[in-house]
Design a protein around this motif. Structure first.
Motif, PDB file in Angstrom:
ATOM      1  N   SER A  81       0.800  -1.224   0.000  1.00  0.00           N
ATOM      2  CA  SER A  81       0.000   0.000   0.000  1.00  0.00           C
ATOM      3  C   SER A  81       0.839   1.284   0.000  1.00  0.00           C
ATOM      4  CB  SER A  81      -0.912   0.012   1.229  1.00  0.00           C
ATOM      5  OG  SER A  81      -0.125   0.051   2.416  1.00  0.00           O
ATOM      6  N   GLY A  82       2.121   1.169  -0.294  1.00  0.00           N
ATOM      7  CA  GLY A  82       2.968   2.373  -0.254  1.00  0.00           C
ATOM      8  C   GLY A  82       3.031   2.965   1.136  1.00  0.00           C
ATOM      9  N   GLY A  83       3.181   2.084   2.127  1.00  0.00           N
ATOM     10  CA  GLY A  83       3.239   2.546   3.521  1.00  0.00           C
ATOM     11  C   GLY A  83       1.910   3.109   3.966  1.00  0.00           C
ATOM     12  N   PHE A  84       0.810   2.418   3.543  1.00  0.00           N
ATOM     13  CA  PHE A  84      -0.552   2.863   3.857  1.00  0.00           C
ATOM     14  C   PHE A  84      -0.781   4.285   3.329  1.00  0.00           C
ATOM     15  CE2 PHE A  84       1.027   0.130   7.355  1.00  0.00           C
ATOM     16  CZ  PHE A  84       0.345  -1.019   7.003  1.00  0.00           C
ATOM     17  N   GLY A  85      -0.109   4.573   2.180  1.00  0.00           N
ATOM     18  CA  GLY A  85      -0.234   5.887   1.550  1.00  0.00           C
ATOM     19  C   GLY A  85       0.636   6.966   2.162  1.00  0.00           C
ATOM     20  N   GLU A  86       1.507   6.590   3.105  1.00  0.00           N
ATOM     21  CA  GLU A  86       2.319   7.581   3.832  1.00  0.00           C
ATOM     22  C   GLU A  86       3.730   7.750   3.274  1.00  0.00           C
ATOM     23  OE1 GLU A  86       1.195   9.514   6.384  1.00  0.00           O
ATOM     24  OE2 GLU A  86      -0.761   8.635   5.978  1.00  0.00           O
ATOM     25  N   TRP A  87       4.240   6.786   2.490  1.00  0.00           N
ATOM     26  CA  TRP A  87       5.612   6.905   2.007  1.00  0.00           C
ATOM     27  C   TRP A  87       5.728   8.006   0.966  1.00  0.00           C
ATOM     28  CZ3 TRP A  87       6.403   0.983   1.025  1.00  0.00           C
ATOM     29  CH2 TRP A  87       6.641   0.345   2.244  1.00  0.00           C
ATOM     30  N   THR A  88       6.879   8.653   0.948  1.00  0.00           N
ATOM     31  CA  THR A  88       7.177   9.675  -0.050  1.00  0.00           C
ATOM     32  C   THR A  88       7.099   9.035  -1.437  1.00  0.00           C
ATOM     33  OG1 THR A  88       8.673  10.752   1.517  1.00  0.00           O
ATOM     34  CG2 THR A  88       8.924  11.330  -0.821  1.00  0.00           C
ATOM     35  N   PRO A  89       6.336   9.639  -2.348  1.00  0.00           N
ATOM     36  CA  PRO A  89       6.240   9.073  -3.708  1.00  0.00           C
ATOM     37  C   PRO A  89       7.602   9.065  -4.397  1.00  0.00           C
ATOM     38  CG  PRO A  89       4.584  10.777  -3.357  1.00  0.00           C
ATOM     39  CD  PRO A  89       5.516  10.831  -2.184  1.00  0.00           C
ATOM     40  N   LEU A  90       7.731   8.183  -5.378  1.00  0.00           N
ATOM     41  CA  LEU A  90       8.958   8.127  -6.162  1.00  0.00           C
ATOM     42  C   LEU A  90       9.066   9.352  -7.059  1.00  0.00           C
ATOM     43  CD1 LEU A  90       8.932   4.391  -7.315  1.00  0.00           C
ATOM     44  CD2 LEU A  90      10.201   5.396  -5.410  1.00  0.00           C
ATOM     45  N   LYS A  91      10.301   9.721  -7.348  1.00  0.00           N
ATOM     46  CA  LYS A  91      10.552  10.822  -8.273  1.00  0.00           C
ATOM     47  C   LYS A  91      10.257  10.324  -9.695  1.00  0.00           C
ATOM     48  CE  LYS A  91      14.219  12.442  -5.297  1.00  0.00           C
ATOM     49  NZ  LYS A  91      15.654  12.346  -5.073  1.00  0.00           N
ATOM     50  N   PRO A  92       9.848  11.219 -10.590  1.00  0.00           N
ATOM     51  CA  PRO A  92       9.551  10.805 -11.964  1.00  0.00           C
ATOM     52  C   PRO A  92      10.712  10.064 -12.645  1.00  0.00           C
ATOM     53  CG  PRO A  92       8.737  13.020 -11.599  1.00  0.00           C
ATOM     54  CD  PRO A  92       9.522  12.629 -10.365  1.00  0.00           C
ATOM     55  N   GLU A  93      11.953  10.519 -12.390  1.00  0.00           N
ATOM     56  CA  GLU A  93      13.099   9.835 -13.013  1.00  0.00           C
ATOM     57  C   GLU A  93      13.284   8.419 -12.471  1.00  0.00           C
ATOM     58  OE1 GLU A  93      14.949  12.723  -9.928  1.00  0.00           O
ATOM     59  OE2 GLU A  93      13.360  12.809 -11.392  1.00  0.00           O
ATOM     60  N   THR A  94      12.931   8.197 -11.211  1.00  0.00           N
ATOM     61  CA  THR A  94      13.003   6.844 -10.636  1.00  0.00           C
ATOM     62  C   THR A  94      11.946   5.953 -11.271  1.00  0.00           C
ATOM     63  OG1 THR A  94      13.805   7.753  -8.542  1.00  0.00           O
ATOM     64  CG2 THR A  94      12.931   5.510  -8.496  1.00  0.00           C
ATOM     65  N   ILE A  95      10.757   6.479 -11.454  1.00  0.00           N
ATOM     66  CA  ILE A  95       9.681   5.707 -12.093  1.00  0.00           C
ATOM     67  C   ILE A  95      10.089   5.331 -13.514  1.00  0.00           C
ATOM     68  CG2 ILE A  95       7.296   5.806 -12.933  1.00  0.00           C
ATOM     69  CD1 ILE A  95       6.718   7.669 -10.488  1.00  0.00           C
ATOM     70  N   ARG A  96      10.665   6.274 -14.262  1.00  0.00           N
ATOM     71  CA  ARG A  96      11.121   5.978 -15.637  1.00  0.00           C
ATOM     72  C   ARG A  96      12.203   4.911 -15.632  1.00  0.00           C
ATOM     73  NH1 ARG A  96      10.499  11.456 -16.238  1.00  0.00           N
ATOM     74  NH2 ARG A  96      12.687  11.893 -15.844  1.00  0.00           N
ATOM     75  N   ARG A  97      13.158   5.047 -14.712  1.00  0.00           N
ATOM     76  CA  ARG A  97      14.285   4.108 -14.673  1.00  0.00           C
ATOM     77  C   ARG A  97      13.833   2.691 -14.371  1.00  0.00           C
ATOM     78  NH1 ARG A  97      16.737   2.582 -10.260  1.00  0.00           N
ATOM     79  NH2 ARG A  97      16.233   4.446  -9.074  1.00  0.00           N
ATOM     80  N   LYS A  98      12.945   2.539 -13.381  1.00  0.00           N
ATOM     81  CA  LYS A  98      12.547   1.185 -12.993  1.00  0.00           C
ATOM     82  C   LYS A  98      11.314   0.680 -13.725  1.00  0.00           C
ATOM     83  CE  LYS A  98      10.406   0.773  -8.833  1.00  0.00           C
ATOM     84  NZ  LYS A  98      10.240   0.613  -7.429  1.00  0.00           N
ATOM     85  N   GLY A  99      10.586   1.586 -14.382  1.00  0.00           N
ATOM     86  CA  GLY A  99       9.443   1.166 -15.177  1.00  0.00           C
ATOM     87  C   GLY A  99       8.161   0.941 -14.390  1.00  0.00           C
ATOM     88  N   SER A 100       8.137   1.400 -13.134  1.00  0.00           N
ATOM     89  CA  SER A 100       6.908   1.304 -12.341  1.00  0.00           C
ATOM     90  C   SER A 100       6.954   2.334 -11.225  1.00  0.00           C
ATOM     91  CB  SER A 100       6.740  -0.095 -11.744  1.00  0.00           C
ATOM     92  OG  SER A 100       7.476  -0.235 -10.558  1.00  0.00           O
ATOM     93  N   ASP A 101       5.791   2.557 -10.614  1.00  0.00           N
ATOM     94  CA  ASP A 101       5.738   3.507  -9.506  1.00  0.00           C
ATOM     95  C   ASP A 101       5.617   2.792  -8.166  1.00  0.00           C
ATOM     96  OD1 ASP A 101       3.155   2.615  -9.685  1.00  0.00           O
ATOM     97  OD2 ASP A 101       2.232   4.597  -9.741  1.00  0.00           O
TER      98      ASP A 101
END
Length: 165
Positions: free
Chosen positions: A124-144
């Protein structure tokens, strides 16, 4: 939020003596990246981190890293502090072990519940509490998916019940 665990049962003298004896033992439940899981090399493509163990990767994510510009995303402390009692109060195995005064089963159910809560945080992304990924991280790994790339960190979480003498 306060949780209560309600169990109705009656005890005889022998059951009470057994329970007192069992409760007098020093027991600890350890939850996290334990044993050989911690010494496994973490797979990562972050040149800032280099070659690190799974335990080190876990610590970086749990507490953050200024050097690698990684925010803290507590996947152990925060889930246990916020959701553990609630989840334990719903655990039917724990309630049955309490009713039976089965201390070993109580401890195992407590450890298992801790791993369930931690896994729920990953899902759940830390029950919605974790800091979202940066756009460049999402591009690099291919998911959010936060803290989910190979799944190794999540799979490295375990628990153990130990008698501390």
């Amino acid at each position: 939020m306060t949780s209560n665990i309600n169990v109705d049962f009656k005890l005889d003298d022998e059951e009470i003596k057994k329970a007192i004896n069992e409760l007098g033992k020093q027991i600890s439940i350890k939850v996290g990246i334990l044993g050989s899981n911690g010494s496994k090399q973490a797979k990562n493509d972050d040149n800032e981190l280099g070659k690190i163990t799974m335990a080190t990767l876990g610590a970086i994510h749990e507490f953050g890293s200024v050097k690698a510009n990684i925010p803290a995303r507590s996947f152990i402390r925060m889930p246990l502090e916020t959701k553990y009692k609630e989840e334990l109060s719903r655990n039917k195995g724990f309630k049955q072990a309490l009713k039976e005064l089965d201390i070993a089963k109580l401890n195992n159910e407590a450890g298992l519940t801790a791993t369930v809560v931690i896994n729920d945080a990953f899902a759940s992304g830390g029950f919605g509490e974790w800091t979202p990924l940066k756009p460049e991280t999402i591009r690099r790994k291919g998911s959010d998916g936060i803290l989910i790339d190979t799944g190794d960190l999540r799979r490295s979480i375990s628990y153990e019940v130990a008698n501390d003498k």
